[in-house]
Design a protein around this motif. Sequence first.
Motif, PDB file in Angstrom:
ATOM      1  N   ASN A  87      14.717  20.301 -30.297  1.00  0.00           N
ATOM      2  CA  ASN A  87      13.578  20.889 -31.007  1.00  0.00           C
ATOM      3  C   ASN A  87      13.934  22.277 -31.521  1.00  0.00           C
ATOM      4  OD1 ASN A  87      11.302  19.222 -31.233  1.00  0.00           O
ATOM      5  ND2 ASN A  87      11.028  19.320 -29.005  1.00  0.00           N
ATOM      6  N   PHE A  88      13.566  22.582 -32.740  1.00  0.00           N
ATOM      7  CA  PHE A  88      13.777  23.903 -33.322  1.00  0.00           C
ATOM      8  C   PHE A  88      12.434  24.523 -33.674  1.00  0.00           C
ATOM      9  CE2 PHE A  88      17.868  22.229 -33.296  1.00  0.00           C
ATOM     10  CZ  PHE A  88      18.752  23.279 -33.391  1.00  0.00           C
ATOM     11  N   TYR A  89      12.418  25.858 -33.689  1.00  0.00           N
ATOM     12  CA  TYR A  89      11.158  26.556 -33.957  1.00  0.00           C
ATOM     13  C   TYR A  89      10.516  26.070 -35.262  1.00  0.00           C
ATOM     14  CZ  TYR A  89      12.241  30.044 -30.357  1.00  0.00           C
ATOM     15  OH  TYR A  89      12.506  30.677 -29.183  1.00  0.00           O
ATOM     16  N   ARG A  90      11.304  26.121 -36.336  1.00  0.00           N
ATOM     17  CA  ARG A  90      10.716  25.843 -37.648  1.00  0.00           C
ATOM     18  C   ARG A  90      10.927  24.400 -38.094  1.00  0.00           C
ATOM     19  NH1 ARG A  90      12.779  31.027 -38.139  1.00  0.00           N
ATOM     20  NH2 ARG A  90      11.151  32.610 -38.268  1.00  0.00           N
ATOM     21  N   GLU A  91      12.182  23.922 -37.966  1.00  0.00           N
ATOM     22  CA  GLU A  91      12.524  22.635 -38.574  1.00  0.00           C
ATOM     23  C   GLU A  91      12.162  21.411 -37.738  1.00  0.00           C
ATOM     24  OE1 GLU A  91      16.487  24.928 -39.192  1.00  0.00           O
ATOM     25  OE2 GLU A  91      14.703  25.311 -37.991  1.00  0.00           O
ATOM     26  N   GLY A  92      11.679  21.608 -36.514  1.00  0.00           N
ATOM     27  CA  GLY A  92      11.403  20.449 -35.661  1.00  0.00           C
ATOM     28  C   GLY A  92      12.676  19.871 -35.068  1.00  0.00           C
ATOM     29  N   LYS A  93      12.735  18.547 -34.890  1.00  0.00           N
ATOM     30  CA  LYS A  93      13.894  17.913 -34.248  1.00  0.00           C
ATOM     31  C   LYS A  93      15.080  17.802 -35.187  1.00  0.00           C
ATOM     32  CE  LYS A  93      12.792  14.819 -30.510  1.00  0.00           C
ATOM     33  NZ  LYS A  93      12.340  15.067 -29.457  1.00  0.00           N
ATOM     34  N   LYS A  94      16.266  18.188 -34.693  1.00  0.00           N
ATOM     35  CA  LYS A  94      17.485  17.893 -35.449  1.00  0.00           C
ATOM     36  C   LYS A  94      18.710  17.876 -34.533  1.00  0.00           C
ATOM     37  CE  LYS A  94      18.526  22.538 -37.221  1.00  0.00           C
ATOM     38  NZ  LYS A  94      18.878  23.348 -38.386  1.00  0.00           N
ATOM     39  N   THR A 120      22.156  34.702 -15.484  1.00  0.00           N
ATOM     40  CA  THR A 120      22.348  34.185 -16.840  1.00  0.00           C
ATOM     41  C   THR A 120      22.171  35.252 -17.932  1.00  0.00           C
ATOM     42  OG1 THR A 120      19.996  33.560 -16.974  1.00  0.00           O
ATOM     43  CG2 THR A 120      21.513  31.882 -16.181  1.00  0.00           C
ATOM     44  N   ALA A 121      22.713  34.916 -19.097  1.00  0.00           N
ATOM     45  CA  ALA A 121      22.513  35.711 -20.323  1.00  0.00           C
ATOM     46  C   ALA A 121      22.805  34.756 -21.476  1.00  0.00           C
ATOM     47  CB  ALA A 121      23.468  36.901 -20.359  1.00  0.00           C
ATOM     48  N   HIS A 122      22.444  35.154 -22.688  1.00  0.00           N
ATOM     49  CA  HIS A 122      22.799  34.269 -23.814  1.00  0.00           C
ATOM     50  C   HIS A 122      23.874  34.899 -24.671  1.00  0.00           C
ATOM     51  CE1 HIS A 122      20.558  36.159 -27.244  1.00  0.00           C
ATOM     52  NE2 HIS A 122      19.726  36.568 -26.308  1.00  0.00           N
ATOM     53  N   MET A 123      24.849  34.076 -25.048  1.00  0.00           N
ATOM     54  CA  MET A 123      26.023  34.610 -25.745  1.00  0.00           C
ATOM     55  C   MET A 123      25.873  34.597 -27.267  1.00  0.00           C
ATOM     56  SD  MET A 123      28.554  31.545 -24.744  1.00  0.00           S
ATOM     57  CE  MET A 123      28.049  29.838 -24.912  1.00  0.00           C
ATOM     58  N   ASP A 124      24.904  33.856 -27.781  1.00  0.00           N
ATOM     59  CA  ASP A 124      24.766  33.774 -29.240  1.00  0.00           C
ATOM     60  C   ASP A 124      23.897  34.905 -29.773  1.00  0.00           C
ATOM     61  OD1 ASP A 124      22.501  32.513 -27.899  1.00  0.00           O
ATOM     62  OD2 ASP A 124      21.794  31.989 -29.901  1.00  0.00           O
ATOM     63  N   HIS A 125      24.052  35.142 -31.088  1.00  0.00           N
ATOM     64  CA  HIS A 125      23.137  36.032 -31.795  1.00  0.00           C
ATOM     65  C   HIS A 125      22.852  35.398 -33.152  1.00  0.00           C
ATOM     66  CE1 HIS A 125      20.784  39.582 -32.155  1.00  0.00           C
ATOM     67  NE2 HIS A 125      21.431  40.014 -33.215  1.00  0.00           N
ATOM     68  N   GLY A 179      16.155  28.734 -30.250  1.00  0.00           N
ATOM     69  CA  GLY A 179      15.116  28.056 -29.480  1.00  0.00           C
ATOM     70  C   GLY A 179      15.542  27.570 -28.106  1.00  0.00           C
ATOM     71  N   GLY A 180      16.739  27.957 -27.663  1.00  0.00           N
ATOM     72  CA  GLY A 180      17.133  27.630 -26.286  1.00  0.00           C
ATOM     73  C   GLY A 180      17.735  26.240 -26.114  1.00  0.00           C
ATOM     74  N   GLN A 181      18.519  25.807 -27.127  1.00  0.00           N
ATOM     75  CA  GLN A 181      19.100  24.464 -27.029  1.00  0.00           C
ATOM     76  C   GLN A 181      20.127  24.359 -25.899  1.00  0.00           C
ATOM     77  OE1 GLN A 181      18.731  26.121 -30.044  1.00  0.00           O
ATOM     78  NE2 GLN A 181      16.959  24.911 -30.672  1.00  0.00           N
ATOM     79  N   GLY A 182      20.931  25.406 -25.709  1.00  0.00           N
ATOM     80  CA  GLY A 182      21.918  25.395 -24.614  1.00  0.00           C
ATOM     81  C   GLY A 182      21.214  25.305 -23.274  1.00  0.00           C
ATOM     82  N   ASN A 183      20.194  26.103 -23.129  1.00  0.00           N
ATOM     83  CA  ASN A 183      19.401  26.136 -21.907  1.00  0.00           C
ATOM     84  C   ASN A 183      18.707  24.786 -21.655  1.00  0.00           C
ATOM     85  OD1 ASN A 183      16.338  26.860 -20.943  1.00  0.00           O
ATOM     86  ND2 ASN A 183      17.874  28.025 -19.855  1.00  0.00           N
ATOM     87  N   GLY A 184      18.165  24.211 -22.739  1.00  0.00           N
ATOM     88  CA  GLY A 184      17.493  22.906 -22.613  1.00  0.00           C
ATOM     89  C   GLY A 184      18.452  21.836 -22.102  1.00  0.00           C
ATOM     90  N   TYR A 185      19.679  21.866 -22.631  1.00  0.00           N
ATOM     91  CA  TYR A 185      20.693  20.890 -22.209  1.00  0.00           C
ATOM     92  C   TYR A 185      21.101  21.132 -20.757  1.00  0.00           C
ATOM     93  CZ  TYR A 185      24.869  17.933 -22.504  1.00  0.00           C
ATOM     94  OH  TYR A 185      25.820  16.960 -22.299  1.00  0.00           O
ATOM     95  N   PHE A 186      21.237  22.405 -20.397  1.00  0.00           N
ATOM     96  CA  PHE A 186      21.585  22.772 -19.013  1.00  0.00           C
ATOM     97  C   PHE A 186      20.552  22.190 -18.041  1.00  0.00           C
ATOM     98  CE2 PHE A 186      20.964  25.654 -15.399  1.00  0.00           C
ATOM     99  CZ  PHE A 186      22.249  25.811 -14.904  1.00  0.00           C
ATOM    100  N   LEU A 187      19.274  22.270 -18.425  1.00  0.00           N
ATOM    101  CA  LEU A 187      18.220  21.735 -17.551  1.00  0.00           C
ATOM    102  C   LEU A 187      18.280  20.214 -17.442  1.00  0.00           C
ATOM    103  CD1 LEU A 187      15.243  24.072 -18.519  1.00  0.00           C
ATOM    104  CD2 LEU A 187      16.359  23.922 -16.286  1.00  0.00           C
ATOM    105  N   ALA A 257      12.103  28.522 -19.814  1.00  0.00           N
ATOM    106  CA  ALA A 257      12.258  27.074 -19.649  1.00  0.00           C
ATOM    107  C   ALA A 257      12.568  26.743 -18.188  1.00  0.00           C
ATOM    108  CB  ALA A 257      13.360  26.556 -20.567  1.00  0.00           C
ATOM    109  N   LEU A 258      13.339  27.613 -17.536  1.00  0.00           N
ATOM    110  CA  LEU A 258      13.651  27.424 -16.115  1.00  0.00           C
ATOM    111  C   LEU A 258      12.389  27.593 -15.277  1.00  0.00           C
ATOM    112  CD1 LEU A 258      16.872  29.559 -16.293  1.00  0.00           C
ATOM    113  CD2 LEU A 258      16.884  27.173 -15.614  1.00  0.00           C
ATOM    114  N   ALA A 259      11.594  28.604 -15.623  1.00  0.00           N
ATOM    115  CA  ALA A 259      10.351  28.868 -14.890  1.00  0.00           C
ATOM    116  C   ALA A 259       9.392  27.683 -15.011  1.00  0.00           C
ATOM    117  CB  ALA A 259       9.698  30.148 -15.399  1.00  0.00           C
TER     118      ALA A 259
END
Length: 321
Positions: A87-94, A120-125, A179-187, A257-259
């Motif tokens: 899921n993406f903020y604007r474009e929906g599923k891709k 944790t931290a996020h490496m992307d910008h 939108g936290g795709q890496g995090n979503g996959y980790f979960l 997402a973890l919470a």
Amino acid sequence: MARIKPFLFISLFCFLAVASAQKSITDQDQIRGAMEFLASDAMQGRASGSHDELLAATFLASQLREIGIEPAGDDGGYIQTVSGEFNFYREGKKQWNTRNVIGRLEGRDEKMKDQVILLTAHMDHIGIGKPVNGDNIYNGADDDASGCIAVLQLARALAHEKAPKRTVLFVFFGSEETGGQGNGYFLQHPPVPLKSIVANLEFEMIGRADSAVKPDELWLTGFDRSNLGPELAKHGAKLVADPHPKQNFFQRSDNYALAKQGIVAHTVSSFGLHSDYHQPGDDVAHIDFAHMDQAIHSMLEPVKWLANSEFKPEWVKGKKP
Ligand SMILES: [Zn+2]
């Protein structure tokens, strides 16, 4: 003038020779060195899911190896490849491809090593964008190279001593900004059962001080939602409540997402709402290294305490997301 005795002269010479050979590397050198790579123009802003994000992941993985943290990603490596529909903020599923970096420090206590502290931290910008004053590279020095470096330094501190009683996972998420795709996959594909994760601290934007709190303070999003922040503060953390509640920062990083999965998860920050947020001006030149060094240092002992303690943080009644 007194005549110098030969042995004194030789001793002095030896002392000077040793002193000049042993210029010690300070924490601030390590912090600055990592920052000058991750937030360099060469990294082109580490856009979510990009080759530049992969370069950042490779650097963080190699740092974990050097520090002595075991890999806990795919196939015996540090990188967890992330691929699928998201899921993406604007474009929906891709369809999206990104990655996480996962390192593990196994707990030494037979009874407590199944309890996991997740740092944790996020490496992307956000990569390359519209030029501002002739600069089109959105370096993301504060957001969130600073958080990645905090996690690295915590890893270094924990790895250099007797292993803590609990297991500690060090995770750098990809694609938080989209939108936290890496995090979503980790979960969906956690390297340890999610139920074993006792607490998560996400580090975000600690590269500058926030004038809304004392200069040496950091704030914790959702501070009053659980007893983790107050307990860390009791053990020396300079952690206070988030002074910008209207910004909803608790919901605005990977901790959320973890919470929502029930894990007591908060974000540590000192983001003072500076105008370089998501701008090319969030670069190395604007990092306050003295603050960042002190901020990271202030969390070392409290995190060590948490990794060795039997304390299990809990949500305050009615405040669990
Ligand atoms: Zn961020």
